[in-house]
Write a protein that holds these residues in place. Sequence first.
Motif, PDB file in Angstrom:
ATOM      1  N   LEU A 730      92.513  29.056  49.883  1.00  0.00           N
ATOM      2  CA  LEU A 730      91.945  30.366  50.196  1.00  0.00           C
ATOM      3  C   LEU A 730      93.039  31.342  50.622  1.00  0.00           C
ATOM      4  O   LEU A 730      93.032  32.511  50.213  1.00  0.00           O
ATOM      5  N   LEU A 731      93.979  30.867  51.429  1.00  0.00           N
ATOM      6  CA  LEU A 731      95.097  31.720  51.824  1.00  0.00           C
ATOM      7  C   LEU A 731      95.927  32.121  50.610  1.00  0.00           C
ATOM      8  O   LEU A 731      96.367  33.277  50.492  1.00  0.00           O
ATOM      9  N   GLY A 732      96.160  31.173  49.690  1.00  0.00           N
ATOM     10  CA  GLY A 732      96.891  31.501  48.467  1.00  0.00           C
ATOM     11  C   GLY A 732      96.175  32.561  47.656  1.00  0.00           C
ATOM     12  O   GLY A 732      96.814  33.479  47.109  1.00  0.00           O
ATOM     13  N   TRP A 733      94.844  32.460  47.555  1.00  0.00           N
ATOM     14  CA  TRP A 733      94.074  33.466  46.822  1.00  0.00           C
ATOM     15  C   TRP A 733      94.185  34.829  47.491  1.00  0.00           C
ATOM     16  O   TRP A 733      94.408  35.849  46.819  1.00  0.00           O
ATOM     17  N   LEU A 734      94.059  34.881  48.801  1.00  0.00           N
ATOM     18  CA  LEU A 734      94.132  36.149  49.527  1.00  0.00           C
ATOM     19  C   LEU A 734      95.510  36.787  49.384  1.00  0.00           C
ATOM     20  O   LEU A 734      95.620  38.005  49.166  1.00  0.00           O
ATOM     21  N   LEU A 735      96.566  35.986  49.503  1.00  0.00           N
ATOM     22  CA  LEU A 735      97.925  36.535  49.416  1.00  0.00           C
ATOM     23  C   LEU A 735      98.232  37.085  48.036  1.00  0.00           C
ATOM     24  O   LEU A 735      99.025  38.024  47.899  1.00  0.00           O
ATOM     25  N   HIS A 736      97.620  36.520  47.001  1.00  0.00           N
ATOM     26  CA  HIS A 736      97.895  36.978  45.638  1.00  0.00           C
ATOM     27  C   HIS A 736      96.889  38.012  45.148  1.00  0.00           C
ATOM     28  O   HIS A 736      96.996  38.480  44.004  1.00  0.00           O
ATOM     29  N   TYR A 752      95.445  39.832  38.209  1.00  0.00           N
ATOM     30  CA  TYR A 752      94.619  38.938  39.016  1.00  0.00           C
ATOM     31  C   TYR A 752      94.843  37.464  38.699  1.00  0.00           C
ATOM     32  O   TYR A 752      94.429  36.597  39.471  1.00  0.00           O
ATOM     33  N   PHE A 753      95.490  37.150  37.599  1.00  0.00           N
ATOM     34  CA  PHE A 753      95.525  35.765  37.141  1.00  0.00           C
ATOM     35  C   PHE A 753      96.209  34.795  38.104  1.00  0.00           C
ATOM     36  O   PHE A 753      95.752  33.650  38.243  1.00  0.00           O
ATOM     37  N   PRO A 754      97.302  35.141  38.793  1.00  0.00           N
ATOM     38  CA  PRO A 754      97.813  34.200  39.801  1.00  0.00           C
ATOM     39  C   PRO A 754      96.780  33.878  40.879  1.00  0.00           C
ATOM     40  O   PRO A 754      96.637  32.716  41.282  1.00  0.00           O
ATOM     41  N   ALA A 755      96.035  34.887  41.348  1.00  0.00           N
ATOM     42  CA  ALA A 755      94.983  34.635  42.339  1.00  0.00           C
ATOM     43  C   ALA A 755      93.872  33.792  41.736  1.00  0.00           C
ATOM     44  O   ALA A 755      93.270  32.949  42.426  1.00  0.00           O
ATOM     45  N   MET A 756      93.582  33.993  40.452  1.00  0.00           N
ATOM     46  CA  MET A 756      92.529  33.221  39.795  1.00  0.00           C
ATOM     47  C   MET A 756      92.851  31.732  39.780  1.00  0.00           C
ATOM     48  O   MET A 756      91.957  30.880  39.834  1.00  0.00           O
ATOM     49  N   LEU A 757      94.138  31.381  39.702  1.00  0.00           N
ATOM     50  CA  LEU A 757      94.519  29.970  39.743  1.00  0.00           C
ATOM     51  C   LEU A 757      94.095  29.329  41.060  1.00  0.00           C
ATOM     52  O   LEU A 757      93.535  28.224  41.087  1.00  0.00           O
ATOM     53  N   PHE A 758      94.348  30.009  42.176  1.00  0.00           N
ATOM     54  CA  PHE A 758      93.956  29.488  43.485  1.00  0.00           C
ATOM     55  C   PHE A 758      92.440  29.456  43.619  1.00  0.00           C
ATOM     56  O   PHE A 758      91.880  28.523  44.210  1.00  0.00           O
ATOM     57  N   SER A 759      91.774  30.461  43.080  1.00  0.00           N
ATOM     58  CA  SER A 759      90.316  30.495  43.143  1.00  0.00           C
ATOM     59  C   SER A 759      89.706  29.325  42.379  1.00  0.00           C
ATOM     60  O   SER A 759      88.734  28.708  42.839  1.00  0.00           O
ATOM     61  N   SER A 760      90.264  28.993  41.228  1.00  0.00           N
ATOM     62  CA  SER A 760      89.745  27.870  40.441  1.00  0.00           C
ATOM     63  C   SER A 760      89.967  26.546  41.156  1.00  0.00           C
ATOM     64  O   SER A 760      89.107  25.644  41.108  1.00  0.00           O
ATOM     65  N   MET A 761      91.107  26.396  41.811  1.00  0.00           N
ATOM     66  CA  MET A 761      91.347  25.167  42.559  1.00  0.00           C
ATOM     67  C   MET A 761      90.413  25.058  43.761  1.00  0.00           C
ATOM     68  O   MET A 761      89.928  23.971  44.088  1.00  0.00           O
ATOM     69  N   LEU A 762      90.161  26.196  44.408  1.00  0.00           N
ATOM     70  CA  LEU A 762      89.215  26.195  45.526  1.00  0.00           C
ATOM     71  C   LEU A 762      87.809  25.829  45.051  1.00  0.00           C
ATOM     72  O   LEU A 762      87.068  25.125  45.746  1.00  0.00           O
TER      73      LEU A 762
END
Length: 835
Positions: A730-736, A752-762
Amino acid sequence: MFSFLMAKEECISQRNKTEHSSILRNRKNIPTSLKTSQAPFTSVSKDKISQTAGHSSEDDNQSSNGSSAQLFTRRHGESPVKVLLLLVVGLSFSTRLYKITEPPHVCWDETHFGKMGSYYINRTFFFDVHPPLGKMLIGLAGYMTGYDGTFPFIKPGDKYEQHNYWGMRGFCAVLGSFLPIFAYLILLELSQSHTAAFISAILLIFDTGCITISQYILLDPILMFFIMAAVLSMVKFNQQRYRPFTASWWFWLVLTGVNLAGAFGVKFVGLFVILLVGLNTIWDLWRLLGDLSLSLVNSRIFIILLIVLMSDVRGSTILLVFFLAGGRCKALPGSSCWTHPASTLPLRYNICSALCCFEQKVGMIVECRVIIANLINYDMMMSHTLFEWSLLFCLASGPGDGFFSSAFQSRLMGNNLYNASMPEYLAYGSTITVKNLRIAGGYLHSHWHLYPEGVGSRQQQVTAYSHKDYNNLWLVHRQDDNNSQSGSPDLVRHGDIIRLEHKETTRNLHSHLHEAPLTKKHFQVTGYGINGTGDTNDLWQLEVCGGRKGDLVKVLRSKVRFLHRATGCVLYSSGKTLPKWGWEQVEVTCSPYLKETPSSQWNIEDHINPKLPNISLSVLKPHFLEILLESHIVMIRGNSGLKPKDNEMNSKPWHWPINYQGLRFSGVNETEYRVYLLGNPVVWWLNLASLGLYLIMVAVASITIQRGFSLGPKRIEQSQVLMRGGGLLLLGWLLHYAPFYTMGRVLYYHHYFPAMLFSSMLTGITVDILLNSADLLLQPPYSDWMQRVGQMVLLLSVLYSFYLFHPLSYGMTGPLAHEPGSTMAGLKWMDSWEF
């Protein structure tokens, strides 16, 4: 050095004496739960867990995942890991490399990054708003696969024809293929669940957006590769915390730094993942500071170590060499090591001796975190090294010269300033170019176009232009005539009243009391008159900064200002970009504020006067540190000033998580090969729903633990995975994602795609724990059936939506989506989609 070795030898002897007791003590004191958990961004109260774990619960007697033959198992096993990982690898590479050569023409930003790869192959200098690593790798991939760097990459739609472009596309696709693999491995470490890891990988494998952005010559797949590799290295390194200084410990530590440097070297947004690793480190240090089992003296020593080592790279290097040499100690505080004669040695040697004995009480985590904190500094140094390679490699003059200072340009072969010679002092009758001294300030420029109606006086535009151009040339005249002298020309001096005539249009540099187009408190600057004939508003007093009356004006070296005689203002480059009517050039004004700033200072760059002798300008070449600083400032300012392209839609950050609007990569009408960047709607909307669901689940788990409800081991483990592994993601998604709300530059969907990677893992963690909680509602075996049904519904939904939307990634021709007979008929679920 001899004293340092003595300290180390003493520590080693102490280690040998206490080795056996230290091992027993470590086995006793290190909690089992900590050995398997990751960096805790949301800690679970120890006393609450111990309290709840002691109570009986129905969870103790329930199976977490049913039969051992089930595909998605909760426990580590070699066979499931290998089978699922091979499946992820095969699906990922096949979906990214399929139809990699289609379409055989330039698509979207390939026109930029393919061209820049060609510049590196040809060793031509250019300007770009991004750091160099991504373009260097693209150029290297093209060179290694037979591309000769001759394709011009002029505009989207240009046919590649016989040029070998597949190598550059294939390189980006291969890096993009590693994203689902990295996601699988990261989730396996964070959650210890094959199910969560496989769900996350499937979401990324069958996301049409991730496929599209990986198949073209772009920086995004390279950036995301380094981001995911850095996160994987970090979580792998966390697993090595109780096995410090082993080969695997050093491997993941170094690899973390390399990948952080790679991310930052591709785009500046790589700074976000550096921040993520830094926060992970800070949290562990903060947790250690709150450990009451550590004495205050030890805490003070630790803080001193941290400050000294982080402030001095040489001190860190000594520490690194010390541990590489095997210097470790298991002596207890209070042993002879603490009163070793090394206390009389220089500070860093004493620190190594103290840290050796300090290790047992504080634990190896201290050394790990101190070194990884320094590693963040090292990766910044590696990034600077990449810039150095880039600047030293591209030595030929190119299209980006004008963005940089005159001194910077003097190092570029082929530039008119490289090994150039010209008259040393400015003279009347000379033809000159005038460059603003602010970074990326541009050349004083004019053209035939007029200011539009309602923007000051409707006279000829005067701007600052970053590129070398014939319209940058001006003639220097006395205030009362424009006739050249027959003999040796008079030199211009500090305090002279001059007139500058634009060579191409023959209009004079002019100002008056009309307000400037963008900077309303400044006055407008225009071109006025004809054939050098104007009025008194064309007169400017030239001043040499720091000069005295009568001082000569040195070409390139003198900083000069132009004071308008009629209004008393000073010629100024505001740095603001004019609208389309101003050709997106930089606004030039006349500022009533007379303070000397780079924006009001100029230098004479080109100087042509055949009646004067020339001198060599080789003495102006700058040092590398000056080049490095200037290149960074120019890139950052260029990045922040980006504007949308013609006929191209930009987007807002709130559009991205809801998949509101895609981006056209290729083609517009039914006769063209169309590619449209849009995420798989099922994947993206599931990610969005999972963000909200995750927050609810964490809130419920936190309240349950805080209130002291009885929980079994299974629920405690799930709570830790949610708060620790999920908290990191979640922190990774917020930071990106969140920083884009503060950016003033133009934004696009692909950001948005770097943040999308963290969102998919979450989503993988959230859905897995949700399905595993079915036993809260149903008894086995019904809970197991419900879990399996949920997994199958999720998998089939993602696969079916991929089947429906895959033409967006792999290309389509024929009727558009709203026309009958289209392959995408009925799939335009949102009016904002433009396929």
